[in-house]
Design a protein around this motif. Structure first.
Motif, PDB file in Angstrom:
ATOM      1  N   LEU A 160     134.443 -37.325  22.151  1.00 16.12           N
ATOM      2  CA  LEU A 160     133.321 -37.788  21.332  1.00 16.12           C
ATOM      3  C   LEU A 160     132.394 -36.642  20.953  1.00 16.12           C
ATOM      4  N   LEU A 161     132.254 -35.650  21.825  1.00 17.93           N
ATOM      5  CA  LEU A 161     131.417 -34.499  21.486  1.00 17.93           C
ATOM      6  C   LEU A 161     132.061 -33.634  20.413  1.00 17.93           C
ATOM      7  N   ARG A 162     133.378 -33.671  20.335  1.00 11.14           N
ATOM      8  CA  ARG A 162     134.091 -32.866  19.335  1.00 11.14           C
ATOM      9  C   ARG A 162     134.344 -33.636  18.041  1.00 11.14           C
ATOM     10  N   TYR A 163     133.932 -34.880  17.979  1.00 11.95           N
ATOM     11  CA  TYR A 163     134.208 -35.717  16.810  1.00 11.95           C
ATOM     12  C   TYR A 163     133.061 -35.582  15.809  1.00 11.95           C
ATOM     13  N   PRO A 164     133.262 -34.905  14.669  1.00 10.12           N
ATOM     14  CA  PRO A 164     132.153 -34.629  13.751  1.00 10.12           C
ATOM     15  C   PRO A 164     131.940 -35.763  12.749  1.00 10.12           C
ATOM     16  N   HIS A 468     148.297 -33.075  13.228  1.00  9.81           N
ATOM     17  CA  HIS A 468     147.341 -32.242  13.960  1.00  9.81           C
ATOM     18  C   HIS A 468     146.519 -33.060  14.961  1.00  9.81           C
ATOM     19  N   ALA A 469     146.328 -34.331  14.703  1.00 11.69           N
ATOM     20  CA  ALA A 469     145.513 -35.148  15.598  1.00 11.69           C
ATOM     21  C   ALA A 469     146.289 -35.633  16.813  1.00 11.69           C
ATOM     22  N   PHE A 470     147.549 -36.046  16.630  1.00  9.14           N
ATOM     23  CA  PHE A 470     148.287 -36.693  17.715  1.00  9.14           C
ATOM     24  C   PHE A 470     149.432 -35.851  18.265  1.00  9.14           C
ATOM     25  N   VAL A 471     149.931 -34.883  17.517  1.00 11.62           N
ATOM     26  CA  VAL A 471     151.037 -34.057  17.989  1.00 11.62           C
ATOM     27  C   VAL A 471     150.518 -32.698  18.473  1.00 11.62           C
ATOM     28  N   LEU A 472     149.884 -31.955  17.589  1.00 12.97           N
ATOM     29  CA  LEU A 472     149.348 -30.646  17.961  1.00 12.97           C
ATOM     30  C   LEU A 472     148.029 -30.748  18.709  1.00 12.97           C
ATOM     31  N   ARG A 473     147.252 -31.796  18.432  1.00 11.89           N
ATOM     32  CA  ARG A 473     145.971 -32.055  19.101  1.00 11.89           C
ATOM     33  C   ARG A 473     144.988 -30.889  18.958  1.00 11.89           C
ATOM     34  N   ASP A 474     144.898 -30.349  17.766  1.00 13.79           N
ATOM     35  CA  ASP A 474     143.944 -29.277  17.490  1.00 13.79           C
ATOM     36  C   ASP A 474     143.062 -29.591  16.293  1.00 13.79           C
ATOM     37  N   LEU A 475     142.964 -30.877  15.950  1.00 15.00           N
ATOM     38  CA  LEU A 475     142.181 -31.260  14.779  1.00 15.00           C
ATOM     39  C   LEU A 475     140.686 -31.176  15.045  1.00 15.00           C
ATOM     40  N   PHE A 476     140.278 -31.400  16.291  1.00  9.58           N
ATOM     41  CA  PHE A 476     138.859 -31.422  16.630  1.00  9.58           C
ATOM     42  C   PHE A 476     138.568 -30.355  17.684  1.00  9.58           C
ATOM     43  N   PRO A 477     138.260 -29.122  17.281  1.00  8.52           N
ATOM     44  CA  PRO A 477     137.888 -28.094  18.261  1.00  8.52           C
ATOM     45  C   PRO A 477     136.462 -28.320  18.763  1.00  8.52           C
ATOM     46  N   ASN A 478     136.060 -27.510  19.726  1.00  6.38           N
ATOM     47  CA  ASN A 478     134.695 -27.600  20.243  1.00  6.38           C
ATOM     48  C   ASN A 478     133.684 -27.317  19.139  1.00  6.38           C
ATOM     49  N   ASP A 479     132.716 -28.202  19.009  1.00  5.91           N
ATOM     50  CA  ASP A 479     131.708 -28.099  17.955  1.00  5.91           C
ATOM     51  C   ASP A 479     130.534 -27.272  18.472  1.00  5.91           C
ATOM     52  N   LEU A 480     130.604 -25.963  18.285  1.00 11.98           N
ATOM     53  CA  LEU A 480     129.577 -25.065  18.818  1.00 11.98           C
ATOM     54  C   LEU A 480     128.233 -25.232  18.127  1.00 11.98           C
ATOM     55  N   ALA A 481     128.225 -25.787  16.928  1.00 12.16           N
ATOM     56  CA  ALA A 481     126.980 -25.886  16.159  1.00 12.16           C
ATOM     57  C   ALA A 481     125.980 -26.830  16.795  1.00 12.16           C
ATOM     58  N   ILE A 482     126.444 -27.782  17.599  1.00  8.29           N
ATOM     59  CA  ILE A 482     125.525 -28.760  18.189  1.00  8.29           C
ATOM     60  C   ILE A 482     125.117 -28.380  19.605  1.00  8.29           C
TER      61      ILE A 482
END
Length: 555
Positions: A160-164, A468-482
């Motif tokens: 949830l923290l990585r979900y923009p 990228h969301a379900f296979v590679l799982r890299d769609l949502f990286p850490n959101d450093l801006a928040i």
């Protein structure tokens, strides 16, 4: 021989008693154990002892008579991961509720020292100056080398923290496709294609499900990590994406299949346009009032989302039969689009160029004039000269971006790619409307070509997003801006750990370029370089002593 197998266990067991009033009972537990064992040899009876509660349990833990909660957590890695307190500062509301529920269940409350040691992200509203000081890049999403964040950078954050909030761009792309296929099926100039309305029905149902899923996930973020949502809202760039959920709902209202509803109630338009109007009062007022949030400072192609909402709302209102409301929003959108278009087109010298990963957002230039042409045609009742002017502007911008193929390749996939879909689909729908007014082979062919390109683009991006969301799982990286800190770190800058490409590194390289020249060349270099060299002299005097060429000449 013992009378039963239970007696063997009782003979080898020890009894530890806990009481609220006598402190000497625990100290004399060994004597009590010996007495109990001798009595149990004569009489096979077992008296169960109650579990300690309250502060008695804390005293037992302090004396080493009972394992603490931390020892339990280390035994199970999953429990330890769930009890990671480094993310508690972003649980503005749910964290407090969790502590209250823990107290009601009788669990020990955290001491005041432990709570104060945690980084607090919810103390005050983060000022806008901190975003510009701690972040860099046109989207203000890259952390500066001299800054620190509140969350661990070497660990993957909770989902949830990585979900923009920019995830709603997917909803815009799919729901706009439902409108396009509805227009293809109902337009008189496209009857030769024999498009069925069932395609519109399927796409509309998928769009409804997608909007519901994305909204539900982001609602969970609002509930459990409200501080992260608040930081996105006060972010000078991210705030534009808060228009996306309401624009997606407007698209669903425009693309509703005729088999579900022929006419929508006018009250729906007022409900959907009310939050857009409130957001515009905030953003447009900041553009006009100046300060750090002035338009020349925060100008970015994502600002088009705040303008597109006006034209989409005017289009929906005019299709419902309303007059004054659609004209009002069309006028507001036209005025601010003119200012935004000029600001973005000239790109002031103080603005940074967009990196490759954000080149797709340039297609947002096409969105506003495309929707504006359809909105004005609906208000006037025909695709007149005003609508044609807006449409031709959108068509030219579309072609000027399409011929630059190298401009949109060679970078990693991200959610920014969905910026392709909505503007391309909007241009396709506007072309279909134009072909209904000017019907010939050229307009029909152009409509079919643009619709095919938009459909293939949306399909390819949808499949890539799933991979990228379900296979590679890299769609949502850490959101450093928040996760930036409230104050600038007080530690001295570490010049030998700079990331390549940062602004400070460029200033140092620019100074060193003129270091071997005369004093005039050094003074001609950028002024920040002199201040940086002085700071190097103050923090690391050995460097200047060993390299006399780095000395800054007196003013």
């Amino acid at each position: 021989m013992p009378s039963s197998p239970i007696e063997v266990h009782l003979q080898s067991s020890k009894v530890v008693q806990f009481r609220d009033n006598d402190e000497d009972d625990i100290a004399n537990s060994s004597t009590a154990c010996e007495t109990a064992s001798t009595k149990q040899a004569k009489q096979a009876k077992f008296h169960s002892q109650p579990m300690p509660k309250g502060y008695v349990f804390d005293e037992a833990v302090g004396r080493g008579k009972f394992p603490s909660h931390s020892e339990f957590a280390t035994g199970n890695p999953r429990i330890h991961k769930m009890k990671d307190k480094r993310f508690d500062s972003f649980k503005t509301w749910s964290g407090k509720l969790e502590r209250q529920l823990s107290n009601l269940r009788g669990k020990p409350q955290e001491t005041g020292q432990e709570v104060n040691n945690l980084p607090r992200a919810e103390m005050e509203t983060l000022p806008v100056d901190r975003y510009f000081d701690a972040l860099e890049g046109p989207e203000l999403d890259t952390l500066r080398a001299s800054e620190e964040i509140l969350l661990p950078e070497d660990k993957k954050w909770p989902f949830l923290l990585r979900y923009p909030v920019s995830s709603f761009g997917i909803c815009l792309g799919i729901s706009s496709q439902a409108i396009m296929w509805k227009t293809l099926a109902t337009s008189a100039s496209m009857k030769f294609l024999h498009v069925s309305l069932n395609v519109n029905l399927i796409l509309w149902c998928i769009s409804v499900a997608l909007v519901a899923i994305v909204s539900f996930i982001y609602s969970l973020k609002v509930i459990f990590y409200f501080e992260a949502v608040r930081r996105e809202y006060y972010h000078p760039i991210r705030v534009n994406f808060f228009f996306a959920p309401w624009i997606a709902l407007l698209f669903l209202a425009l693309g509703v299949p005729p088999s579900i509803a022929q006419n929508l109630h006018a009250a729906l338009w007022f409900v959907l346009m009310a939050p857009i109007f409130c957001l515009e009062l905030k953003i447009y007022g900041q553009w006009m009032s100046g300060g750090q949030r002035r338009l020349s400072k925060v100008a970015n192609p994502s600002n088009h989302l705040s303008v597109v909402g006006n034209f989409v709302g005017a289009l929906l209102g005019a299709s419902m039969g309303l007059k004054e409301g659609p004209i009002f929003f069309f006028a507001v959108g036209l005025a601010h689009y003119t200012v935004l278009f000029v600001t973005l087109y000239q790109r002031l010298p103080t603005n940074e160029t967009l990196p490759k990963e954000l080149h797709p957002v340039f297609f947002l230039f096409v969105a506003a004039p495309s929707v504006a042409s359809m909105a004005w045609a609906r208000i006037q009742g025909s695709f007149d000269y005003g609508s044609r002017i807006a449409y031709f502007i959108a068509l030219f911008l579309y072609f000027s971006l399409a011929v630059r193929a190298n401009f949109f390749r060679g970078f990693r996939f991200s959610l920014a790619w969905w910026a392709y879909t909505f503007p391309m689909t909007g241009a396709s729908i506007a072309t279909i409307k134009y072909s209904s007014e000017i019907t010939n082979v050229v307009t029909k062919s152009l409509s079919v070509i643009l619709c095919i390109i938009a459909t293939l683009t949306v399909t390819a991006l949808f499949v890539t997003t799933l991979v990228h969301a379900f296979v590679l799982r890299d769609l949502f990286p850490n959101d450093l801006a928040i996760a930036i800190s409230e104050r600038r770190p007080k530690t001295s800058r570490k010049w030998f750990h700079r990331r390549p490409g940062s602004s400070d590194t460029k200033d140092i390289e620019n100074y060193l370029k003129f270091a071997d020249s005369d004093s005039k060349d050094i003074e001609a270099s950028l002024s920040p370089s002199n201040s940086i060299a002085k700071e190097v002299n103050n923090s690391h005097p050995n460097i200047i002593h060993n390299n006399p060429s780095l000395c800054v000449p007196a003013a």
